[in-house]
Design a protein around this motif. Structure first.
Motif, PDB file in Angstrom:
ATOM      1  N   GLU A  92      53.711  29.048  46.624  1.00 12.03           N
ATOM      2  CA  GLU A  92      52.258  28.910  46.584  1.00 12.03           C
ATOM      3  C   GLU A  92      51.575  30.276  46.704  1.00 12.03           C
ATOM      4  N   ALA A  93      52.130  31.142  47.536  1.00 17.91           N
ATOM      5  CA  ALA A  93      51.536  32.474  47.693  1.00 17.91           C
ATOM      6  C   ALA A  93      51.653  33.278  46.401  1.00 17.91           C
ATOM      7  N   ALA A  94      52.792  33.181  45.729  1.00 17.82           N
ATOM      8  CA  ALA A  94      52.972  33.913  44.475  1.00 17.82           C
ATOM      9  C   ALA A  94      52.034  33.388  43.396  1.00 17.82           C
ATOM     10  N   VAL A  95      51.946  32.076  43.300  1.00 16.91           N
ATOM     11  CA  VAL A  95      51.082  31.468  42.290  1.00 16.91           C
ATOM     12  C   VAL A  95      49.618  31.781  42.592  1.00 16.91           C
ATOM     13  N   GLU A  96      49.250  31.740  43.879  1.00 19.07           N
ATOM     14  CA  GLU A  96      47.874  32.071  44.244  1.00 19.07           C
ATOM     15  C   GLU A  96      47.567  33.529  43.895  1.00 19.07           C
ATOM     16  N   GLY A  97      48.553  34.416  44.118  1.00 18.63           N
ATOM     17  CA  GLY A  97      48.356  35.811  43.752  1.00 18.63           C
ATOM     18  C   GLY A  97      48.073  35.970  42.272  1.00 18.63           C
ATOM     19  N   ALA A  98      48.751  35.179  41.456  1.00 16.53           N
ATOM     20  CA  ALA A  98      48.553  35.259  40.005  1.00 16.53           C
ATOM     21  C   ALA A  98      47.193  34.686  39.605  1.00 16.53           C
ATOM     22  N   PHE A  99      46.906  33.467  40.025  1.00 15.46           N
ATOM     23  CA  PHE A  99      45.647  32.827  39.632  1.00 15.46           C
ATOM     24  C   PHE A  99      44.431  33.566  40.203  1.00 15.46           C
ATOM     25  N   SER A 100      44.583  34.124  41.385  1.00 15.38           N
ATOM     26  CA  SER A 100      43.443  34.829  41.983  1.00 15.38           C
ATOM     27  C   SER A 100      43.103  36.100  41.216  1.00 15.38           C
ATOM     28  N   GLN A 101      44.054  36.602  40.437  1.00 20.45           N
ATOM     29  CA  GLN A 101      43.810  37.798  39.634  1.00 20.45           C
ATOM     30  C   GLN A 101      43.494  37.467  38.183  1.00 20.45           C
ATOM     31  N   GLY A 102      43.228  36.185  37.910  1.00 23.47           N
ATOM     32  CA  GLY A 102      42.716  35.819  36.599  1.00 23.47           C
ATOM     33  C   GLY A 102      43.688  35.143  35.649  1.00 23.47           C
ATOM     34  N   TRP A 103      44.955  35.015  36.028  1.00 24.88           N
ATOM     35  CA  TRP A 103      45.863  34.264  35.150  1.00 24.88           C
ATOM     36  C   TRP A 103      45.447  32.798  35.111  1.00 24.88           C
ATOM     37  N   ARG A 104      45.604  32.182  33.968  1.00 22.17           N
ATOM     38  CA  ARG A 104      45.273  30.762  33.823  1.00 22.17           C
ATOM     39  C   ARG A 104      46.524  29.881  33.704  1.00 22.17           C
ATOM     40  N   ARG A 105      47.638  30.507  33.355  1.00 24.00           N
ATOM     41  CA  ARG A 105      48.876  29.744  33.165  1.00 24.00           C
ATOM     42  C   ARG A 105      50.039  30.477  33.824  1.00 24.00           C
ATOM     43  N   VAL A 106      50.925  29.749  34.428  1.00 23.41           N
ATOM     44  CA  VAL A 106      52.194  30.298  34.892  1.00 23.41           C
ATOM     45  C   VAL A 106      53.297  29.348  34.441  1.00 23.41           C
ATOM     46  N   LYS A 107      54.491  29.907  34.337  1.00 25.36           N
ATOM     47  CA  LYS A 107      55.651  29.117  33.949  1.00 25.36           C
ATOM     48  C   LYS A 107      56.615  29.058  35.119  1.00 25.36           C
ATOM     49  N   LEU A 108      57.132  27.874  35.380  1.00 28.30           N
ATOM     50  CA  LEU A 108      58.113  27.680  36.452  1.00 28.30           C
ATOM     51  C   LEU A 108      59.427  27.229  35.830  1.00 28.30           C
ATOM     52  N   TYR A 109      60.518  27.872  36.232  1.00 23.16           N
ATOM     53  CA  TYR A 109      61.825  27.529  35.678  1.00 23.16           C
ATOM     54  C   TYR A 109      62.674  26.843  36.739  1.00 23.16           C
ATOM     55  N   PHE A 110      63.289  25.727  36.341  1.00 22.10           N
ATOM     56  CA  PHE A 110      64.139  24.956  37.245  1.00 22.10           C
ATOM     57  C   PHE A 110      65.457  24.606  36.562  1.00 22.10           C
ATOM     58  N   LEU A 111      66.449  24.299  37.396  1.00 27.84           N
ATOM     59  CA  LEU A 111      67.715  23.751  36.928  1.00 27.84           C
ATOM     60  C   LEU A 111      67.845  22.324  37.428  1.00 27.84           C
ATOM     61  N   VAL A 112      68.433  21.469  36.615  1.00 29.84           N
ATOM     62  CA  VAL A 112      68.816  20.137  37.067  1.00 29.84           C
ATOM     63  C   VAL A 112      70.326  20.006  36.907  1.00 29.84           C
ATOM     64  N   GLY A 113      70.905  19.146  37.725  1.00 28.64           N
ATOM     65  CA  GLY A 113      72.352  18.991  37.711  1.00 28.64           C
ATOM     66  C   GLY A 113      73.046  19.892  38.713  1.00 28.64           C
ATOM     67  N   LEU A 114      72.300  20.411  39.695  1.00 26.11           N
ATOM     68  CA  LEU A 114      72.870  21.285  40.712  1.00 26.11           C
ATOM     69  C   LEU A 114      73.716  20.499  41.716  1.00 26.11           C
ATOM     70  N   PRO A 115      74.646  21.133  42.404  1.00 25.52           N
ATOM     71  CA  PRO A 115      75.456  20.439  43.408  1.00 25.52           C
ATOM     72  C   PRO A 115      74.601  19.758  44.469  1.00 25.52           C
ATOM     73  N   THR A 116      74.962  18.562  44.808  1.00 29.34           N
ATOM     74  CA  THR A 116      74.336  17.688  45.826  1.00 29.34           C
ATOM     75  C   THR A 116      72.956  17.196  45.428  1.00 29.34           C
ATOM     76  N   GLU A 117      72.509  17.431  44.208  1.00 28.46           N
ATOM     77  CA  GLU A 117      71.155  17.066  43.785  1.00 28.46           C
ATOM     78  C   GLU A 117      70.938  15.558  43.819  1.00 28.46           C
ATOM     79  N   THR A 118      69.768  15.153  44.277  1.00 30.27           N
ATOM     80  CA  THR A 118      69.372  13.750  44.298  1.00 30.27           C
ATOM     81  C   THR A 118      68.129  13.573  43.429  1.00 30.27           C
ATOM     82  N   ASP A 119      67.760  12.322  43.187  1.00 27.58           N
ATOM     83  CA  ASP A 119      66.528  12.052  42.433  1.00 27.58           C
ATOM     84  C   ASP A 119      65.306  12.593  43.160  1.00 27.58           C
ATOM     85  N   GLU A 120      65.349  12.591  44.477  1.00 26.90           N
ATOM     86  CA  GLU A 120      64.226  13.130  45.252  1.00 26.90           C
ATOM     87  C   GLU A 120      64.048  14.619  44.964  1.00 26.90           C
TER      88      GLU A 120
END
Length: 649
Positions: free
Chosen positions: A392-420
């Motif tokens: 949240e702090a990183a995203v706030e730093g970006a939006f507070s300086q005028g960015w309108r879009r950010v991209k977030l990258y995730f992996l699925v299928g990691l060890p012990t991963e649940t639907d939650e």
């Protein structure tokens, strides 16, 4: 030597993007062939647009051409339209520098950055006029070499490639050149025998596979384990000095300057972070010089500061401020636009408002953060120790300086991963949109999801990856949850391509027959979604009696021989096993640059300690030893392991 240009030129008006094949880029080196020189054809096994920006190839290209006993040219995979014409006209693979045929060279060397290019490698060897299988080559044939991250498990290509280089290539490429020059009279076998004795060079023919799957030496004098090469100081290798400037559009078309190599954040899924240890920062003054000279020579107005986590570079805010220049006149002088700085690899917990403020003063490029997992629990499992507050702090730093879009990258299928954990991705994305709306109208987030592929030489090398069906189910679960959120856009990687990457990533020599089968069935450019053909891989696996379950989906045991056990990335296997056990227990490890040493082996094995420009830890980090020197010999006692490491069992 005869240039093929007169034969090639009439074909170029029949193909897409002929500028791919003409050479003559700014920064290209004159090819001075001559007696006594070893001639290298450095090949990126993908299209020109993807391959030209590759820094590894450009570095070796310059280093070799600076030697009196070597000459290097470049080649890229011809697109299908030109390949068809080349085969019709019986034209071989050629260099883009002087358009010499591959047969005029001594070594054809590939950069392997992705497993899905393996069929292209076979195709290019065939186009070069060489027998595809190494065992069928004679003394007059090209030597086939390869390096890059995939070389840390080269077994799927072992039947096709004569030698592999593990680790940094800057020093060893000269040793290979000298060996080939000195041993020419000994023929192919004599050259390969000598190469197999070089540190960091793996010659598959010098090893045999036992019934238990162990890979052991069969030639005398060959080490049981091939150790990677590590250059001690990045500052001693200020390459590329003359980055190539393409004549046509390419990916990452900008000045690229590597600011450091290696990473000790310890993300357990990240092969690059494991195999490139220890951290070696380039001196800040050298970075500034490379940027200044590169921008002036190339005419670019964008520079990418590259590493595995660029925001960790010492003094990154000051460096960015200097590159961007004064807000009123730009770095290029009065009336010129400011230089844009791109940080391709941003660590969430190292991104500050101050850094965001410096970046936004020039043209804004995209900002991508990689939380990797949707919950704090799972981020502890994978050792991506980023809290929700950090994000949240990183995203706030970006939006507070005028960015309108950010991209977030995730992996699925990691060890012990649940639907939650999967649904936690959606929760994080929505929260980031809420943070953005406090600062800008129309704030949005793009969520990019990739399927996790376990990689060799990492703590997750024993993990069985998710099936394609399970990955599809998880992506569908996430898509359904985000369906009503217009401010969140979801993208995902093809689960079938994820499976094939996994097959090749942890495959053994038997998989070589599958790769050859797919290639002979027309399966090239498998990294490109429009060319990827899942059915070719399934059919080839079945024809050769190999099980997808066995290669991809099952968990490995601690006593099992792994196909890459004879190759060392500098990490103790018992360290990786203990880290795997820690992952299953949900236990994280802090960055070892600022804590006592975990004895992973990367420093103790090579006599090189982390080389950083500052003895101070990053903001918020714990105070460590403050080491910032090259250590001759073993790491000091106080930096040795602080916890017992369980043996592999």
């Amino acid at each position: 030597m005869r240039s093929l240009w007169l034969d090639l030129e009439p074909l170029l008006d029949q193909v897409q993007r002929p500028a791919r094949y003409i050479g003559g880029e700014e920064g290209a080196r004159p090819a001075a062939h001559g007696p006594g020189k070893v001639a290298w054809l450095l090949c990126y096994p993908d299209s020109y647009e993807v391959g030209l920006p590759n820094q590894g190839l450009q570095i070796l290209y310059e280093i070799l051409n600076e030697r009196h006993d070597a000459v290097a040219e470049r080649a890229y995979a011809p697109w299908g339209d030109l390949e068809a014409l080349m085969r019709q006209q019986d034209l071989p693979l050629f260099s883009v520098d002087t358009h010499l045929g591959a047969g005029e060279f001594d070594i054809l060397a590939f950069n392997l950055s992705s497993e899905l290019v393996y069929t292209n490698v076979l195709n290019l060897i065939d186009l070069a006029g060489v027998a595809v299988r190494a065992a069928d080559r004679t003394d007059g044939d090209l030597l086939i070499g390869a390096g890059g991250h995939c070389a840390f498990n080269p077994e799927p290509l072992a039947d096709f490639v004569d030698f592999f280089v593990l680790g940094d290539g800057e020093e060893v490429v000269g040793e290979i050149n000298e060996t080939v020059a000195d041993r020419r009279a000994a023929g192919r076998h004599g050259i390969l025998e000598a190469l197999a004795r070089l540190e960091g060079v793996y010659v598959p023919a010098a090893f045999e596979v036992t019934r238990r799957g162990e890979v052991t030496p069969r030639w005398p004098g060959v080490p049981d384990t091939v150790e990677k090469r590590t250059i001690a100081s990045l500052g001693d290798w200020p390459y590329p000095k003359r980055q190539l400037v393409p004549l046509t559009e390419v990916v990452h078309d900008r000045l690229n300057v590597e600011v450091f190599r290696g990473c000790t954040r310890g993300c357990r899924f990240c092969q690059a972070g494991m195999i490139t240890r220890p951290v070696r920062e380039r001196p800040a003054d050298q970075v500034r010089t490379m940027i200044d000279e590169g921008l002036r020579r190339t005419g670019y107005d964008e520079v990418a500061l590259t590493s595995l986590s660029t925001a960790d570079f010492s003094g990154i805010e000051d460096l960015v401020a200097e590159v961007v220049g004064p807000a009123d006149d730009g770095a290029g002088g009065a009336g010129c636009p400011a230089v844009t700085v791109s940080l391709p690899s941003l660590r969430v917990d190292a991104f500050t408002v101050g850094l965001a403020a410096e970046l936004q003063r020039a043209r804004r490029t995209g900002l991508t953060f990689a939380p990797e997992a949707g919950s704090w629990r799972l981020r502890q499992v994978i050792n991506k120790l980023i809290s929700t507050e950090d994000l949240e702090a990183a995203v706030e730093g970006a939006f507070s300086q005028g960015w309108r879009r950010v991209k977030l990258y995730f992996l699925v299928g990691l060890p012990t991963e649940t639907d939650e954990d999967v649904l936690g991705i959606a929760t994080l994305a929505r929260r980031c949109v809420e943070v953005g709306r406090r600062h800008v109208r129309g704030a949005s987030v793009t969520v990019s999801v990739g399927g996790f592929v376990p990689k060799p030489q990492t703590p997750f090398q024993w993990f069985g990856q998710n099936t394609t069906e399970e990955l599809r189910r998880k992506i569908a679960l996430l898509a359904d949850d985000l369906r009503a959120d217009r401010s969140v856009k979801l993208k995902w990687h093809d689960p079938e391509a994820t499976l094939v990457e996994g097959l090749a990533s942890r495959g053994d020599r038997r998989l070589g027959a599958v790769i050859e089968d797919v290639w002979r069935s027309g399966g090239t450019f498998q990294e490109w979604s429009e060319h990827f053909d899942y059915r070719l891989w399934l059919d080839a696996m079945e024809r050769h009696g190999l099980s997808i379950e066995d290669y991809a989906y099952r968990h490995r045991s601690g006593t099992e021989a792994l196909p890459w056990d004879h190759l060392s990335a500098g990490l103790h296997k018992d360290f990786l096993w203990q880290d795997w056990q820690d992952a299953l227990a949900g236990s994280g490890l802090e960055d070892c640059r600022w804590t006592p040493c975990y004895d992973c082996g990367a420093c103790t094995g090579y006599g090189i300690e982390h080389v950083v420009a500052s003895a101070l830890p990053p903001a918020g980090g714990s105070q460590g030893t403050g080491q910032n020197l090259l250590q001759p010999g073993p790491v000091p006692v106080q930096l040795r392991k602080t916890r017992p490491l369980a043996g592999v069992s």
